[in-house]
Design a protein around this motif. Structure first.
Motif, PDB file in Angstrom:
ATOM      1  N   MET A  79      30.172  41.020  35.236  1.00 21.19           N
ATOM      2  CA  MET A  79      31.454  40.801  35.916  1.00 21.19           C
ATOM      3  C   MET A  79      31.291  39.587  36.831  1.00 21.19           C
ATOM      4  O   MET A  79      30.445  39.596  37.736  1.00 21.19           O
ATOM      5  CB  MET A  79      31.738  42.051  36.726  1.00 21.19           C
ATOM      6  CG  MET A  79      32.615  41.770  37.862  1.00 21.19           C
ATOM      7  SD  MET A  79      34.186  42.387  37.501  1.00 21.19           S
ATOM      8  CE  MET A  79      34.524  42.949  39.098  1.00 21.19           C
ATOM      9  N   GLY A  89      41.745  39.519  44.220  1.00 22.39           N
ATOM     10  CA  GLY A  89      42.112  40.698  43.429  1.00 22.39           C
ATOM     11  C   GLY A  89      41.810  40.579  41.944  1.00 22.39           C
ATOM     12  O   GLY A  89      42.164  41.458  41.162  1.00 22.39           O
ATOM     13  N   GLY A  91      38.760  40.535  40.436  1.00 19.80           N
ATOM     14  CA  GLY A  91      37.746  41.526  40.084  1.00 19.80           C
ATOM     15  C   GLY A  91      38.358  42.911  39.939  1.00 19.80           C
ATOM     16  O   GLY A  91      38.044  43.654  39.010  1.00 19.80           O
ATOM     17  N   ARG A  92      39.250  43.254  40.842  1.00 21.66           N
ATOM     18  CA  ARG A  92      39.924  44.557  40.788  1.00 21.66           C
ATOM     19  C   ARG A  92      40.722  44.687  39.488  1.00 21.66           C
ATOM     20  O   ARG A  92      40.640  45.704  38.799  1.00 21.66           O
ATOM     21  CB  ARG A  92      40.845  44.712  41.992  1.00 21.66           C
ATOM     22  CG  ARG A  92      41.624  46.017  42.003  1.00 21.66           C
ATOM     23  CD  ARG A  92      42.727  46.024  43.036  1.00 21.66           C
ATOM     24  NE  ARG A  92      42.188  45.851  44.378  1.00 21.66           N
ATOM     25  CZ  ARG A  92      42.602  44.925  45.236  1.00 21.66           C
ATOM     26  NH1 ARG A  92      43.558  44.088  44.918  1.00 21.66           N
ATOM     27  NH2 ARG A  92      42.054  44.829  46.425  1.00 21.66           N
TER      28      ARG A  92
HETATM   29  C1  LIG Z   1      31.818  40.882  42.989  1.00 17.55           C
HETATM   30  C2  LIG Z   1      33.012  40.096  42.451  1.00 17.55           C
HETATM   31  C3  LIG Z   1      33.067  40.245  40.950  1.00 17.55           C
HETATM   32  C4  LIG Z   1      34.291  40.618  43.117  1.00 17.55           C
HETATM   33  O1  LIG Z   1      35.436  39.977  42.560  1.00 17.55           O
HETATM   34  P1  LIG Z   1      36.703  39.547  43.464  1.00 17.55           P
HETATM   35  O2  LIG Z   1      37.775  39.068  42.550  1.00 17.55           O
HETATM   36  O3  LIG Z   1      36.245  38.635  44.535  1.00 17.55           O
HETATM   37  O4  LIG Z   1      37.101  40.952  44.108  1.00 17.55           O
HETATM   38  P2  LIG Z   1      38.592  41.449  44.518  1.00 17.55           P
HETATM   39  O5  LIG Z   1      39.289  40.333  45.214  1.00 17.55           O
HETATM   40  O6  LIG Z   1      39.257  42.041  43.341  1.00 17.55           O
HETATM   41  O7  LIG Z   1      38.221  42.575  45.572  1.00 17.55           O
HETATM   42  C5  LIG Z   1      38.558  43.948  45.416  1.00 17.55           C
HETATM   43  C6  LIG Z   1      38.076  44.687  46.654  1.00 17.55           C
HETATM   44  O8  LIG Z   1      36.634  44.644  46.701  1.00 17.55           O
HETATM   45  C7  LIG Z   1      36.199  44.005  47.892  1.00 17.55           C
HETATM   46  N1  LIG Z   1      35.029  43.178  47.552  1.00 17.55           N
HETATM   47  C8  LIG Z   1      34.976  42.091  46.761  1.00 17.55           C
HETATM   48  N2  LIG Z   1      33.720  41.660  46.638  1.00 17.55           N
HETATM   49  C9  LIG Z   1      32.955  42.484  47.373  1.00 17.55           C
HETATM   50  C10 LIG Z   1      31.567  42.560  47.651  1.00 17.55           C
HETATM   51  N3  LIG Z   1      30.695  41.689  47.133  1.00 17.55           N
HETATM   52  N4  LIG Z   1      31.139  43.555  48.462  1.00 17.55           N
HETATM   53  C11 LIG Z   1      32.014  44.452  48.995  1.00 17.55           C
HETATM   54  N5  LIG Z   1      33.341  44.439  48.762  1.00 17.55           N
HETATM   55  C12 LIG Z   1      33.796  43.460  47.959  1.00 17.55           C
HETATM   56  C13 LIG Z   1      37.380  43.180  48.364  1.00 17.55           C
HETATM   57  O9  LIG Z   1      37.325  42.964  49.743  1.00 17.55           O
HETATM   58  C14 LIG Z   1      38.554  44.043  47.955  1.00 17.55           C
HETATM   59  O10 LIG Z   1      38.719  45.070  48.904  1.00 17.55           O
HETATM   60  P3  LIG Z   1      40.164  45.721  49.220  1.00 17.55           P
HETATM   61  O11 LIG Z   1      40.494  46.582  48.015  1.00 17.55           O
HETATM   62  O12 LIG Z   1      39.923  46.505  50.462  1.00 17.55           O
HETATM   63  O13 LIG Z   1      41.112  44.577  49.393  1.00 17.55           O
HETATM   64  C15 LIG Z   1      32.891  38.585  42.761  1.00 17.55           C
HETATM   65  O14 LIG Z   1      32.824  38.385  44.136  1.00 17.55           O
HETATM   66  C16 LIG Z   1      31.718  37.883  42.095  1.00 17.55           C
HETATM   67  O15 LIG Z   1      31.883  37.307  41.034  1.00 17.55           O
HETATM   68  N6  LIG Z   1      30.524  37.894  42.714  1.00 17.55           N
HETATM   69  C17 LIG Z   1      29.368  37.155  42.219  1.00 17.55           C
HETATM   70  C18 LIG Z   1      28.894  37.607  40.873  1.00 17.55           C
HETATM   71  C19 LIG Z   1      28.369  39.009  40.840  1.00 17.55           C
HETATM   72  O16 LIG Z   1      27.583  39.447  41.651  1.00 17.55           O
HETATM   73  N7  LIG Z   1      28.825  39.711  39.832  1.00 17.55           N
HETATM   74  C20 LIG Z   1      28.433  41.043  39.601  1.00 17.55           C
HETATM   75  C21 LIG Z   1      27.290  41.099  38.665  1.00 17.55           C
HETATM   76  S1  LIG Z   1      27.034  42.823  38.322  1.00 17.55           S
END
Ligand SMILES: CC(C)(COP(=O)(O)OP(=O)(O)OC[C@H]1O[C@@H](n2cnc3c(N)ncnc32)[C@H](O)[C@@H]1OP(=O)(O)O)[C@@H](O)C(=O)NCCC(=O)NCCS
Length: 154
Positions: A79, A89, A91-92
């Motif tokens: 992801m 949003g 990732g959600r």
């Molecule tokens: C982790 C990741 C996929 C999240 O995607 P995103 O589009 O930024 O997340 P969203 O905006 O949909 O966030 C959804 C919720 O999760 C929370 N959130 C997002 N990333 C988070 C994190 N790393 N830790 C804790 N909470 C997180 C948001 O604050 C949001 O909370 P809310 O529902 O209270 O508003 C993204 O930050 C990413 O690509 N990270 C680096 C790659 C990675 O580690 N991938 C996973 C490999 S397993």
């Protein structure tokens, strides 16, 4: 924004999103050497190959790709959201889509392999730690979430 199946023509753009996530975001939790090995692993050719074994989906806005996630049965992998669009949003939405696919496939739980970086993201969605695993790409958390409950995190 649309969530759709990965197509071969998406491979370069998705590989670039993965590289950027790894080098700009995951780098805070993993050694540079591990990050570079992951970058080399998830190249465009590998993604095309993986698409034959797993269901890979992408988040698209017009021609631009903003993120990806994949699944094999009840297991969710890889992801990544474009760092310029983190916190919007995406990732959600990707997870909502994939969890629905897992549910429709008849499973009553979903399992995720999470990086240290994304661990809290999954916990926030109701995933519960099952174990930790030492992979070729460093520490990962295996978490599970039951799918028969109404989604609180949405
Ligand atoms: C982790 C990741 C996929 C999240 O995607 P995103 O589009 O930024 O997340 P969203 O905006 O949909 O966030 C959804 C919720 O999760 C929370 N959130 C997002 N990333 C988070 C994190 N790393 N830790 C804790 N909470 C997180 C948001 O604050 C949001 O909370 P809310 O529902 O209270 O508003 C993204 O930050 C990413 O690509 N990270 C680096 C790659 C990675 O580690 N991938 C996973 C490999 S397993």
């Amino acid at each position: 924004m649309q969530i759709r199946r990965f197509e071969d023509g998406d491979a370069d753009a998705i590989a670039e999103i993965i590289r950027r996530c790894l080098r700009e975001v995951n780098i805070r939790d993993y050694p540079a050497e591990t990050i570079e090995r992951m970058c080399a692993h998830y190249d465009a050719a590998r993604l095309r190959e993986l698409a034959e074994q797993r269901e890979i989906v992408v988040a698209a806005a017009g021609d631009a790709l903003l993120g990806t996630v994949s699944r094999d049965g009840y297991k969710v992998f890889t992801m990544f959201v474009d760092p310029d669009h983190a916190g919007e949003g995406i990732g959600r939405k990707l997870m909502n889509h994939l969890e629905e696919q897992v549910r429709n496939a008849g499973f009553d739980f979903v399992e995720a392999g999470a990086s240290i970086t994304a661990h809290a993201f999954y916990q926030k969605r109701g995933y519960i730690d099952v174990r930790e695993t030492d992979t070729e790409f460093g520490l990962n958390y295996i978490l599970r979430k039951p799918l028969f409950e109404t989604e609180a995190a949405g």
